[in-house]
Design a protein around this motif. Structure first.
Motif, mmCIF file in Angstrom:
data_model
loop_
_atom_site.group_PDB
_atom_site.id
_atom_site.type_symbol
_atom_site.label_atom_id
_atom_site.label_comp_id
_atom_site.label_asym_id
_atom_site.label_seq_id
_atom_site.Cartn_x
_atom_site.Cartn_y
_atom_site.Cartn_z
ATOM 1 N N GLN A 32 -1.538 -5.675 7.260
ATOM 2 C CA GLN A 32 -0.150 -5.408 6.868
ATOM 3 C C GLN A 32 -0.042 -4.410 5.716
ATOM 4 O OE1 GLN A 32 1.944 -9.030 6.011
ATOM 5 N NE2 GLN A 32 3.921 -8.039 5.868
ATOM 6 N N TYR A 33 -1.045 -4.388 4.846
ATOM 7 C CA TYR A 33 -0.985 -3.528 3.663
ATOM 8 C C TYR A 33 -2.297 -2.790 3.456
ATOM 9 C CZ TYR A 33 3.038 -6.418 2.490
ATOM 10 O OH TYR A 33 4.228 -7.072 2.523
ATOM 11 N N TYR A 34 -2.182 -1.681 2.763
ATOM 12 C CA TYR A 34 -3.331 -0.946 2.241
ATOM 13 C C TYR A 34 -3.205 -0.997 0.730
ATOM 14 C CZ TYR A 34 -6.612 2.847 1.320
ATOM 15 O OH TYR A 34 -7.660 3.592 0.871
ATOM 16 N N LEU A 35 -4.247 -1.429 0.045
ATOM 17 C CA LEU A 35 -4.251 -1.526 -1.415
ATOM 18 C C LEU A 35 -5.035 -0.354 -1.974
ATOM 19 C CD1 LEU A 35 -5.049 -5.345 -1.686
ATOM 20 C CD2 LEU A 35 -2.801 -4.240 -1.547
ATOM 21 N N GLU A 36 -4.377 0.516 -2.706
ATOM 22 C CA GLU A 36 -4.992 1.714 -3.284
ATOM 23 C C GLU A 36 -5.344 1.454 -4.741
ATOM 24 O OE1 GLU A 36 -6.623 5.053 -4.288
ATOM 25 O OE2 GLU A 36 -5.955 4.809 -2.214
ATOM 26 N N ALA A 37 -6.573 1.768 -5.108
ATOM 27 C CA ALA A 37 -7.056 1.618 -6.484
ATOM 28 C C ALA A 37 -7.203 3.005 -7.104
ATOM 29 C CB ALA A 37 -8.392 0.888 -6.487
ATOM 30 N N PRO A 38 -6.225 3.458 -7.870
ATOM 31 C CA PRO A 38 -6.292 4.796 -8.453
ATOM 32 C C PRO A 38 -7.442 4.942 -9.452
ATOM 33 C CG PRO A 38 -4.086 3.860 -8.699
ATOM 34 C CD PRO A 38 -4.993 2.776 -8.223
ATOM 35 N N THR A 49 1.628 -0.777 5.970
ATOM 36 C CA THR A 49 1.077 -0.024 7.094
ATOM 37 C C THR A 49 2.080 0.104 8.233
ATOM 38 O OG1 THR A 49 0.062 -2.038 7.979
ATOM 39 C CG2 THR A 49 -1.317 -0.632 6.574
ATOM 40 N N SER A 50 3.245 -0.531 8.121
ATOM 41 C CA SER A 50 4.259 -0.394 9.172
ATOM 42 C C SER A 50 5.069 0.886 9.006
ATOM 43 C CB SER A 50 5.192 -1.604 9.197
ATOM 44 O OG SER A 50 5.940 -1.680 8.000
ATOM 45 N N ASN A 51 5.262 1.337 7.739
ATOM 46 C CA ASN A 51 6.052 2.557 7.513
ATOM 47 C C ASN A 51 5.390 3.532 6.528
ATOM 48 O OD1 ASN A 51 6.444 1.302 5.066
ATOM 49 N ND2 ASN A 51 8.627 0.914 5.390
ATOM 50 N N PHE A 52 4.213 3.168 6.009
ATOM 51 C CA PHE A 52 3.444 3.994 5.077
ATOM 52 C C PHE A 52 4.254 4.365 3.833
ATOM 53 C CE2 PHE A 52 1.557 4.391 9.237
ATOM 54 C CZ PHE A 52 0.293 3.914 8.955
ATOM 55 N N LEU A 102 0.464 -11.115 -3.439
ATOM 56 C CA LEU A 102 0.222 -9.763 -3.968
ATOM 57 C C LEU A 102 0.475 -9.713 -5.472
ATOM 58 C CD1 LEU A 102 1.656 -7.586 -1.066
ATOM 59 C CD2 LEU A 102 -0.736 -8.060 -1.600
ATOM 60 N N SER A 103 -0.161 -10.650 -6.166
ATOM 61 C CA SER A 103 -0.051 -10.720 -7.615
ATOM 62 C C SER A 103 -1.412 -11.088 -8.209
ATOM 63 C CB SER A 103 0.999 -11.759 -8.036
ATOM 64 O OG SER A 103 0.618 -13.052 -7.572
#
Length: 142
Positions: A32-38, A49-52, A102-103
């Protein structure tokens, strides 16, 4: 951009917030999600991931220098782990993110500056402690 595998069909593009340097990320187990680590911020960007589109940003504890060294999913798939490198003098941190809410769920301060971690099962950890890490230790630095 995001592409499907194995045919590399284009799926969508994400406009990252200004000042963020994308480095690495991970898909949640349900996709459902992509978690980006900057590389340059103490936060995790959550992308649907449904609408980016970015759905939220998870703020992590303040640590210097800012930036995340690694991100992954724990063996039980309930948490994402984030490695905050920090510095050799001040140490780094491992943060667990609850994938249901998501916390931030847990923060583990470290006395060293890790580049990555390798999550293992309890049985593997027990073996490593009992057979590798117990004294006498020669030449092994953790």
């Amino acid at each position: 951009g995001f592409y499907s595998l194995p045919n590399l069909h284009y799926m969508g593009m994400v406009q990252m917030p200004s000042g963020i340097t994308p480095q690495r990320g991970v898909f949640t187990p349900n996709g459902q999600y992509y978690l980006e680590a900057p590389a340059n911020k103490n936060e995790v960007v959550v992308i649907s991931t449904s609408n980016f589109q970015i759905t939220q940003t998870i703020s992590l504890p303040s640590i210097n220098p800012q930036g995340l060294a690694d991100i992954g999913i724990t063996p039980g798939e309930s948490y994402a782990y984030v490695v905050m490198h920090g510095s050799v003098s001040s140490g780094g941190m491992i943060v667990l993110i609850n994938l249901q809410t998501l916390s931030v769920a847990y923060e583990v301060p470290l006395t060293t500056a890790p580049a990555f971690i390798l999550p293992v099962s309890v049985s593997t950890a027990t073996y490593l402690v009992d057979n590798v890490l117990l004294p006498p230790i020669t030449g092994l630095h953790c």
